[in-house]
Design an enzyme around this catalytic site. Structure first.
Site, PDB file in Angstrom:
ATOM      1  N   HIS A 165      11.911 -62.617 -53.268  1.00  0.00           N
ATOM      2  CA  HIS A 165      12.838 -63.718 -52.986  1.00  0.00           C
ATOM      3  C   HIS A 165      14.261 -63.174 -52.878  1.00  0.00           C
ATOM      4  O   HIS A 165      15.218 -63.759 -53.372  1.00  0.00           O
ATOM      5  CB  HIS A 165      12.719 -64.816 -54.051  1.00  0.00           C
ATOM      6  CG  HIS A 165      11.502 -65.651 -53.873  1.00  0.00           C
ATOM      7  ND1 HIS A 165      11.499 -66.835 -53.160  1.00  0.00           N
ATOM      8  CD2 HIS A 165      10.226 -65.457 -54.274  1.00  0.00           C
ATOM      9  CE1 HIS A 165      10.267 -67.336 -53.154  1.00  0.00           C
ATOM     10  NE2 HIS A 165       9.481 -66.515 -53.817  1.00  0.00           N
ATOM     11  N   GLY A 203      -3.938 -65.528 -47.330  1.00  0.00           N
ATOM     12  CA  GLY A 203      -3.474 -66.363 -48.425  1.00  0.00           C
ATOM     13  C   GLY A 203      -3.278 -65.632 -49.727  1.00  0.00           C
ATOM     14  O   GLY A 203      -3.259 -66.245 -50.795  1.00  0.00           O
ATOM     15  N   GLY A 233      -0.632 -63.393 -50.226  1.00  0.00           N
ATOM     16  CA  GLY A 233       0.722 -62.897 -50.334  1.00  0.00           C
ATOM     17  C   GLY A 233       0.892 -61.489 -49.806  1.00  0.00           C
ATOM     18  O   GLY A 233       1.843 -60.784 -50.170  1.00  0.00           O
ATOM     19  N   ASP A 274       8.949 -58.883 -44.181  1.00  0.00           N
ATOM     20  CA  ASP A 274       7.552 -58.737 -43.790  1.00  0.00           C
ATOM     21  C   ASP A 274       7.414 -58.134 -42.403  1.00  0.00           C
ATOM     22  O   ASP A 274       6.670 -57.171 -42.187  1.00  0.00           O
ATOM     23  CB  ASP A 274       6.847 -60.085 -43.847  1.00  0.00           C
ATOM     24  CG  ASP A 274       6.683 -60.596 -45.264  1.00  0.00           C
ATOM     25  OD1 ASP A 274       7.069 -59.865 -46.200  1.00  0.00           O
ATOM     26  OD2 ASP A 274       6.191 -61.719 -45.437  1.00  0.00           O
TER      27      ASP A 274
END
Length: 392
Positions: free
Chosen positions: A45, A135, A137, A185
Site C-alpha cells: 500500500h 485471487g 494477491g 504490479d
C-alpha cells in the site's frame, strides 16, 4: 522450484494454448507471449503513495497465443486451471462500436489493454492459459494485461519501452476493471529479472535491480486460499485516506512525509484512522528502503525483522490483513529456521511470504498444515524474468 521445472511448466502451458488455438480457430497462432505473477517482498500500500516497493517476478506465468483475423472483432478463449473453457468476443479499438467495460469481468483486463494500445489494434483471435494463482494477491491481473500487450506488440510490430508498457497497462486496469492500482504490479511483471528483486521508485519510475543471493535461505509463499476482491470499496478507501493525510500536510503524496509530520496531523485533529494510514505509509517506505540496502550486504536477519514489522503495521494500522493471514504469520513467528514473515499483496486474503532456511521448509509446511484452520497451498519462490515472447 528448479529451472527445469519452470521450463517444463511453461512448455506445458504453451502446448495447451497452441493446441486449443488450433482446435478453436483452425490454424496455427502467429505469436505467443507470457508474463509472470509477482510477490512483493516489502512495501505494501505504498505504490499509490509514490513510495518504494521491492517485488520479485514469480516462476508462474499467464501465457497467450494469437493471430490477427482481418476483422474488427477480438475473440478470446480462456482455459481456466480447472480445465473449464470460457469464451468471449468484443469490438477491437478500430471498430466503429465503442469499447466499454462489461461482462465477463475477466475480459475487462484485456479490453483495457486493447483500448490503450498505441496506434490501435484490429481484430484478433487468442487463447489464454495461466498457472498464476488467481485471487491470491500475486497479481494475476497484471500478468494477463502485460502478456496481452506483449502479444499485441508482436502481432502489430508496434513496440514501446518497458516503462511506457507498464504505465499503459496500469491505465488499462484503472479504466476497465475500475481498479485504482499503483504502478508496482505492471512494472515488475514487465521488468523482472532472474535472481533479482526490483527496488522501484513509484514516483520517478526509476528502478534498481537488487541481487538476491539467498545461500541456504529460501522464500516460501503460503497461499491462505482466502479470496479477496480488490475492486470493492476497501482498496479505494485506503487510497483516499492516504491522500487525505497528504492533502492535510500540503503534500502531493505521503512520499514526502516524515514521522514528525504525524504530530502535525494530530494537531489538526484528523480522523484517527487517517492518522493510522499515514503512519503505516511513512514507516513502510523507510522499511522498504532499508531492506534494499541490507539485502545487498546479505543481512537477512534484519530483512526478517523488517518483514514482521511490516506485517504488524499492515494488520494494525492499515487494517488490510485478515484472521487467516495473521494466523499464518503467527505460526511462522518463532518457528525454527524462520527469519521473518508478512502478508503480501493488497490484503483481505491472499498470501504470506516467509524468509526461512531451506532445510526447514518442509517442516514449516507441516507446521502450518497442522495448525492453520484453512487449506493452504505452498510454493518456494525464486526471482524470475518478466514479460517476454515465447517461441512457438
Amino acid at each position: 522450484m528448479s529451472n527445469e521445472a519452470i521450463a517444463k511448466g511453461e512448455a506445458a502451458l504453451l502446448r495447451q494454448a497452441r493446441d486449443k488455438f488450433v482446435a478453436v480457430f483452425g490454424r496455427q497462432p502467429a505469436a505467443g507471449a507470457c508474463a509472470p505473477g509477482r510477490v512483493n517482498l516489502i512495501g505494501e500500500h505504498i505504490d499509490y503513495c509514490e513510495g518504494f516497493v521491492l517485488p520479485v517476478a514469480l516462476p508462474f506465468v499467464t501465457l497467450i497465443v494469437g493471430s490477427l483475423n482481418n476483422t474488427t472483432e477480438c475473440n478470446l478463449v480462456s482455459v481456466l486451471g480447472t480445465g473449464e473453457v470460457v469464451t468471449t468476443s468484443f469490438p477491437s479499438s478500430k471498430s466503429s462500436v465503442p469499447l466499454v467495460p462489461g461482462a465477463p469481468a475477466w475480459a475487462n483486463y484485456i479490453k483495457g489493454v486493447v483500448a490503450n494500445f498505441p496506434g490501435g489494434v484490429g481484430g484478433f483471435d487468442a487463447v489464454i492459459v495461466s498457472d498464476v494463482p488467481m485471487g491470491a494477491g500475486l497479481s494475476s491481473s497484471a500478468a494477463i494485461e502485460v502478456a496481452t500487450f506483449t502479444l499485441l506488440e508482436a502481432l502489430t510490430g508496434n513496440k514501446v519501452g518497458p516503462v511506457q508498457k507498464a504505465k499503459l497497462c496500469q491505465k488499462a486496469e484503472h479504466e476497465f476493471p475500475g481498479m485504482p492500482c499503483g504502478i508496482m504490479d505492471q512494472y515488475i511483471v514487465t521488468m523482472g529479472k532472474k535472481d533479482h528483486a526490483l527496488l522501484i521508485d513509484c514516483r520517478s519510475l526509476e528502478s534498481q535491480q537488487i541481487p538476491m543471493e539467498l545461500g541456504d535461505l529460501a522464500v516460501l509463499v503460503t497461499n491462505s486460499n482466502v479470496k479477496h476482491q480488490l475492486t470493492g470499496s476497501e482498496y479505494p478507501q485506503r487510497r483516499a485516506q492516504c491522500q487525505e493525510a497528504a492533502d492535510r500536510l500540503g503534500l502531493p503524496s505521503l512520499r514526502d512525509a516524515k514521522v514528525e509530520d504525524l504530530e502535525k496531523l494530530k494537531a489538526q485533529k484528523v480522523d484517527e484512522v487517517v492518522l493510522m494510514r499515514a503512519r503505516h505509509v511513512i514507516e513502510e517506505i523507510a522499511r522498504t528502503e532499508e531492506v534494499g540496502r541490507v539485502m545487498k550486504n546479505k543481512d537477512f536477519k534484519r530483512v526478517g525483522e523488517l518483514f514482521y514489522q511490516s506485517h504488524d503495521s499492515l494488520s494494525q494500522l492499515m487494517q488490510v490483513s485478515c484472521p487467516e493471514l495473521d494466523q499464518i504469520v503467527d505460526i511462522m513467528r518463532g518457528a525454527p529456521g524462520v527469519l521473518g514473515a508478512r502478508m503480501t499483496g493488497g490484503g483481505f486474503g491472499g498470501c504470506v511470504v516467509t524468509l526461512a532456511k531451506k532445510s526447514e521448509i518442509e517442516n514449516l509446511k507441516k507446521l502450518v498444515l497442522s495448525q492453520y484452520k484453512g487449506k493452504p497451498i505452498f510454493f518456494v519462490s525464486q526471482p524470475s524474468d518478466g514479460a517476454r515472447l515465447v517461441k512457438l
